[in-house]
Motif scaffolding. Sequence first.
Motif, PDB file in Angstrom:
ATOM      1  N   ALA A  38     -43.993  73.661 111.327  1.00  0.00           N
ATOM      2  CA  ALA A  38     -45.087  73.697 112.297  1.00  0.00           C
ATOM      3  C   ALA A  38     -45.805  75.034 112.190  1.00  0.00           C
ATOM      4  O   ALA A  38     -45.269  76.013 111.654  1.00  0.00           O
ATOM      5  CB  ALA A  38     -44.554  73.514 113.710  1.00  0.00           C
ATOM      6  N   HIS A  39     -47.003  75.065 112.708  1.00  0.00           N
ATOM      7  CA  HIS A  39     -47.748  76.319 112.828  1.00  0.00           C
ATOM      8  C   HIS A  39     -47.789  76.666 114.307  1.00  0.00           C
ATOM      9  O   HIS A  39     -48.050  75.810 115.143  1.00  0.00           O
ATOM     10  CB  HIS A  39     -49.170  76.181 112.276  1.00  0.00           C
ATOM     11  CG  HIS A  39     -49.950  77.446 112.405  1.00  0.00           C
ATOM     12  ND1 HIS A  39     -49.713  78.519 111.590  1.00  0.00           N
ATOM     13  CD2 HIS A  39     -50.913  77.821 113.278  1.00  0.00           C
ATOM     14  CE1 HIS A  39     -50.524  79.508 111.947  1.00  0.00           C
ATOM     15  NE2 HIS A  39     -51.261  79.113 112.975  1.00  0.00           N
ATOM     16  N   PHE A  40     -47.513  77.929 114.627  1.00  0.00           N
ATOM     17  CA  PHE A  40     -47.576  78.392 116.005  1.00  0.00           C
ATOM     18  C   PHE A  40     -48.757  79.329 116.158  1.00  0.00           C
ATOM     19  O   PHE A  40     -48.910  80.278 115.394  1.00  0.00           O
ATOM     20  CB  PHE A  40     -46.288  79.142 116.388  1.00  0.00           C
ATOM     21  CG  PHE A  40     -46.311  79.655 117.792  1.00  0.00           C
ATOM     22  CD1 PHE A  40     -45.965  78.828 118.840  1.00  0.00           C
ATOM     23  CD2 PHE A  40     -46.708  80.955 118.070  1.00  0.00           C
ATOM     24  CE1 PHE A  40     -45.996  79.285 120.151  1.00  0.00           C
ATOM     25  CE2 PHE A  40     -46.748  81.425 119.369  1.00  0.00           C
ATOM     26  CZ  PHE A  40     -46.392  80.591 120.411  1.00  0.00           C
ATOM     27  N   SER A  41     -49.623  79.040 117.122  1.00  0.00           N
ATOM     28  CA  SER A  41     -50.709  79.951 117.490  1.00  0.00           C
ATOM     29  C   SER A  41     -51.215  79.589 118.873  1.00  0.00           C
ATOM     30  O   SER A  41     -51.037  78.454 119.333  1.00  0.00           O
ATOM     31  CB  SER A  41     -51.849  79.918 116.465  1.00  0.00           C
ATOM     32  OG  SER A  41     -52.469  78.663 116.427  1.00  0.00           O
ATOM     33  N   ASP A  42     -51.805  80.553 119.542  1.00  0.00           N
ATOM     34  CA  ASP A  42     -52.360  80.354 120.884  1.00  0.00           C
ATOM     35  C   ASP A  42     -51.353  79.728 121.848  1.00  0.00           C
ATOM     36  O   ASP A  42     -51.699  78.888 122.681  1.00  0.00           O
ATOM     37  CB  ASP A  42     -53.630  79.495 120.826  1.00  0.00           C
ATOM     38  CG  ASP A  42     -54.717  80.126 119.971  1.00  0.00           C
ATOM     39  OD1 ASP A  42     -54.855  81.367 120.027  1.00  0.00           O
ATOM     40  OD2 ASP A  42     -55.413  79.382 119.269  1.00  0.00           O
ATOM     41  N   GLY A  43     -50.070  80.092 121.709  1.00  0.00           N
ATOM     42  CA  GLY A  43     -49.044  79.608 122.622  1.00  0.00           C
ATOM     43  C   GLY A  43     -48.572  78.194 122.395  1.00  0.00           C
ATOM     44  O   GLY A  43     -47.859  77.634 123.227  1.00  0.00           O
ATOM     45  N   GLU A  44     -48.957  77.581 121.263  1.00  0.00           N
ATOM     46  CA  GLU A  44     -48.608  76.185 120.978  1.00  0.00           C
ATOM     47  C   GLU A  44     -48.066  76.025 119.562  1.00  0.00           C
ATOM     48  O   GLU A  44     -48.474  76.740 118.648  1.00  0.00           O
ATOM     49  CB  GLU A  44     -49.847  75.292 121.099  1.00  0.00           C
ATOM     50  CG  GLU A  44     -50.477  75.263 122.469  1.00  0.00           C
ATOM     51  CD  GLU A  44     -49.714  74.392 123.444  1.00  0.00           C
ATOM     52  OE1 GLU A  44     -49.009  73.463 123.007  1.00  0.00           O
ATOM     53  OE2 GLU A  44     -49.825  74.650 124.651  1.00  0.00           O
ATOM     54  N   PHE A  45     -47.154  75.052 119.387  1.00  0.00           N
ATOM     55  CA  PHE A  45     -46.734  74.630 118.061  1.00  0.00           C
ATOM     56  C   PHE A  45     -47.622  73.472 117.633  1.00  0.00           C
ATOM     57  O   PHE A  45     -47.902  72.572 118.425  1.00  0.00           O
ATOM     58  CB  PHE A  45     -45.282  74.144 118.062  1.00  0.00           C
ATOM     59  CG  PHE A  45     -44.274  75.245 118.233  1.00  0.00           C
ATOM     60  CD1 PHE A  45     -43.924  76.053 117.166  1.00  0.00           C
ATOM     61  CD2 PHE A  45     -43.666  75.451 119.459  1.00  0.00           C
ATOM     62  CE1 PHE A  45     -42.979  77.053 117.322  1.00  0.00           C
ATOM     63  CE2 PHE A  45     -42.731  76.453 119.628  1.00  0.00           C
ATOM     64  CZ  PHE A  45     -42.385  77.258 118.557  1.00  0.00           C
TER      65      PHE A  45
END
Length: 71
Positions: free
Chosen positions: A34-41
């Motif tokens: 997964a990619h994690f960014s802006d507080g989300e996976f």
Amino acid sequence: MSWISVKDRLPDTATDCLVVLYFKDGGEKLVDIAHFSDGEFYTSIDGFYFSHFFVFPAGAGVIPHPLDAIT
């Protein structure tokens, strides 16, 4: 390095990682990237919630087995 529960914390920065996913209706679990960014996976799979993650370390060697996160 070890698997980290999303209940304990989230990644500090935007990053790609391995995640342990569970069906929202219970039952099966699986591991995905997964990619994690802006507080989300973000992953291409729907209908799951995230329980654990493992950030790829620089120069990654051996990565712990994902089921070790839930035992």
